[in-house]
Design a protein around this motif. Structure first.
Motif, mmCIF file in Angstrom:
data_model
loop_
_atom_site.group_PDB
_atom_site.id
_atom_site.type_symbol
_atom_site.label_atom_id
_atom_site.label_comp_id
_atom_site.label_asym_id
_atom_site.label_seq_id
_atom_site.Cartn_x
_atom_site.Cartn_y
_atom_site.Cartn_z
ATOM 1 N N ILE A 135 0.838 -1.203 0.000
ATOM 2 C CA ILE A 135 0.000 0.000 0.000
ATOM 3 C C ILE A 135 0.875 1.256 0.000
ATOM 4 C CG2 ILE A 135 -1.678 1.312 1.366
ATOM 5 C CD1 ILE A 135 -2.759 -1.426 2.336
ATOM 6 N N VAL A 156 -4.988 -0.175 -3.763
ATOM 7 C CA VAL A 156 -4.824 0.252 -2.362
ATOM 8 C C VAL A 156 -6.073 -0.102 -1.559
ATOM 9 C CG1 VAL A 156 -4.778 2.297 -0.875
ATOM 10 C CG2 VAL A 156 -3.100 2.040 -2.701
ATOM 11 N N TYR A 157 -7.244 0.156 -2.145
ATOM 12 C CA TYR A 157 -8.492 -0.171 -1.456
ATOM 13 C C TYR A 157 -8.611 -1.682 -1.230
ATOM 14 C CZ TYR A 157 -13.475 -0.765 -0.560
ATOM 15 O OH TYR A 157 -14.683 -1.122 -0.015
ATOM 16 N N THR A 160 -6.154 -2.781 1.456
ATOM 17 C CA THR A 160 -6.575 -2.276 2.772
ATOM 18 C C THR A 160 -7.724 -3.118 3.318
ATOM 19 O OG1 THR A 160 -5.919 -0.025 2.198
ATOM 20 C CG2 THR A 160 -7.452 -0.284 4.036
ATOM 21 N N LEU A 161 -8.678 -3.448 2.444
ATOM 22 C CA LEU A 161 -9.811 -4.281 2.851
ATOM 23 C C LEU A 161 -9.320 -5.648 3.334
ATOM 24 C CD1 LEU A 161 -12.886 -3.839 2.907
ATOM 25 C CD2 LEU A 161 -13.007 -5.057 0.729
ATOM 26 N N GLU A 223 -1.993 7.983 4.948
ATOM 27 C CA GLU A 223 -3.118 8.905 5.060
ATOM 28 C C GLU A 223 -2.795 10.239 4.374
ATOM 29 O OE1 GLU A 223 -4.402 9.369 9.064
ATOM 30 O OE2 GLU A 223 -4.763 7.231 9.376
ATOM 31 N N LEU A 226 -3.081 9.894 0.582
ATOM 32 C CA LEU A 226 -4.481 9.791 0.154
ATOM 33 C C LEU A 226 -5.153 11.158 0.172
ATOM 34 C CD1 LEU A 226 -5.444 6.497 2.020
ATOM 35 C CD2 LEU A 226 -5.423 6.813 -0.453
ATOM 36 N N SER A 265 -12.808 5.849 2.617
ATOM 37 C CA SER A 265 -12.946 4.565 3.322
ATOM 38 C C SER A 265 -11.581 4.038 3.762
ATOM 39 C CB SER A 265 -13.635 3.530 2.432
ATOM 40 O OG SER A 265 -14.961 3.893 2.171
ATOM 41 N N VAL A 266 -10.585 4.171 2.851
ATOM 42 C CA VAL A 266 -9.235 3.719 3.196
ATOM 43 C C VAL A 266 -8.681 4.550 4.350
ATOM 44 C CG1 VAL A 266 -6.869 3.448 2.370
ATOM 45 C CG2 VAL A 266 -8.793 2.867 0.864
ATOM 46 N N TYR A 269 -10.282 3.383 7.520
ATOM 47 C CA TYR A 269 -9.727 2.116 8.019
ATOM 48 C C TYR A 269 -8.442 2.368 8.813
ATOM 49 C CZ TYR A 269 -12.786 -1.185 5.563
ATOM 50 O OH TYR A 269 -13.853 -1.942 5.175
#
Length: 469
Positions: A135, A156-157, A160-161, A223, A226, A265-266, A269
């Protein structure tokens, strides 16, 4: 969820019937055979040979399905029938090459489910560092931002999930892991497993999460990158276009909303990581304490049945003493009867054991109070009551003294000769029998086969004799 339109209504029949284990083994053989192939397909004759070998080595019993009259006895007929069933259930398909040879092919949904079943049985734990590093690398690679959605945002999503799914699984799996190590174990096994658990800190995944796989090391940069994407209009325009092309979304405003939702959302998380880590650590400490307390209790909980019965009888005797209105033939209260509803005991939950504090708090000293002066008459009365209570206790000393009086000049006496007029007398007789088996007592008990029924009491007779010095 439109799952059965994809799988078919009979897909899970292979996993629910009486031959479910054989079906699973056959599917594993089929799945494993694809490793050397260019696709998830293999020549039918080659697969039949592998299945025949399996049935010859593992299944000599005849096989008959409930919906079929034929009995399968030889390995080839078993292999062919199981392939036919798997095709009917939708697990495999047939393809034919230019020469007319049949190939067994696994559709994508079958492969996905087999992979999931394999992961469950192998209990693979994620390498968190590899996911977080991937990521981090995607977000810090400037060359990938020419196509931000397919090359950065979407992978990335997805990663992360997957990462936080594994963290949540670890959170819910700690208790099961420790219970598997401690349930039904002897004290020695508990200690052995405790040290084994301590070496791995409960789970290798937990250990990695707290050390080299710590997400916090990368979180701030992730973060920050993003948020940079969200604030860079040029990158966002490319991301929206990429989302429309890949996800087949014609509405540009909707596509933009989805891209923003994915990115936020990422960020959400990773913002929740501290809470997840604290919850995992709390559960780890809680269930580890529970395992330690379970081990302590197993060591302290001896098999001294006589001692346990002695405690119960002593408490009953004290209770009967306080109920002077109850005679020898009265029914015992239900509260006392419930004591003898015996059931196996295992362990007390760790939450019910309060740890003894080792820290000291300095507080103000209470003022010294003036002691109350008890009148001499009351003092003598209390001393007499205490002396009377001590003399009536069913201690070894009192029981020895009682037996000395019984024997006097006699060499022995039978229990049936001892007068029993109250519940207390009966309980004292039981204590005589218990203490007589202890080497510290002044007398010995010799069991007899005769059963005594007297005044509502039934017991096996025994003989009392002085213990030789």
């Amino acid at each position: 969820m439109d799952i059965f339109n994809i799988l078919g209504n009979d897909f899970f029949k292979a996993l629910t019937g009486k031959y479910q284990n054989i079906f699973i083994d056959c599917l594993e053989i089929i799945y494993s055979s694809y490793r050397t192939e260019l696709s998830y397909g293999i020549d039918k004759d080659i697969l039949i040979a592998q299945l025949c070998d399996y049935f010859e080595r593992n299944s000599s019993d005849d096989i008959q399905f409930d919906d079929d009259q034929d009995v399968l006895r030889d390995s080839r007929s078993k292999a062919s029938e199981f392939l036919r069933k798997l095709k009917g259930y939708g697990w495999i398909e047939y393809e034919f090459d230019n020469n007319g040879r049949a190939k067994i092919v696994m559709p994508s949904h079958s492969i996905t489910i087999i992979q999931a079943l394999t992961d469950i049985t192998k209990k693979n734990e994620m390498e968190y560092q590899s996911e977080v590093s991937s990521i981090y690398s995607l977000l810090t690679n400037e060359d990938l931002l020419d196509r931000p959605y397919p090359q950065v945002i979407k992978p990335v999503y997805d990663r992360t999930l997957a990462l936080f799914t594994e963290l949540k699984k670890l959170n819910t799996g700690i208790r099961k892991y420790i219970d598997e190590l401690t349930d039904g174990q002897t004290p020695e096994e508990l200690m052995e497993h405790f040290f084994s658990y301590n070496d791995n800190i409960g789970s290798k995944a937990y250990h990695r999460m707290k050390t080299n796989d710590n997400v916090s090391r990368f979180r701030n940069t992730i973060e920050s990158r993003l948020r940079d994407i969200l604030s860079d209009e040029a990158i966002m325009e490319k991301a929206v276009s990429g989302y429309q092309n890949i996800e087949n979304e014609n509405d540009r405003d909707e596509a933009r909303s989805k891209v923003i939702e994915i990115i936020t959302s990422v960020i959400g998380y990773f913002n929740s990581y501290d809470d997840i880590e604290k919850e995992i650590e709390r559960k780890h400490s809680k269930y580890l304490r529970s395992a330690v307390n379970r081990a302590k209790l197993a060591f302290l909980n001896t098999n001294n049945i006589e001692g346990k019965l002695s405690t119960i009888l002593r408490n009953l005797a004290n209770a009967f003493e306080e109920e002077e209105d109850k005679g020898i033939y009265d029914d015992v209260p239900d509260d006392y009867c419930r004591i003898f509803n015996m059931f196996p005991q295992n362990f007390i939950s760790g939450e019910s054991l309060k740890t003894i504090g080792i820290s000291k708090k300095i507080a103000d000293v209470d003022e010294i109070f003036t002691s109350q002066i008890i009148p001499e008459e009351e003092m003598l009365k209390r001393r007499a009551a205490l002396k009377n209570k001590t003399e009536h206790r069913f201690s070894r000393k009192n029981i020895n003294a009682f037996v000395r009086i019984l024997l006097k000049d006699r060499a022995e006496i039978d229990a049936s000769e001892i007068e029993v007029t109250s519940k207390r007398d009966m309980i004292r007789l039981i204590f005589i029998s218990i203490y007589g088996r202890d080497r510290k007592s002044e007398f010995i008990v010799m069991p007899k086969e005769k059963i005594i029924n007297e005044k509502g009491f039934t017991f096996k007779d025994f003989t009392l004799k002085r213990r030789a010095k």
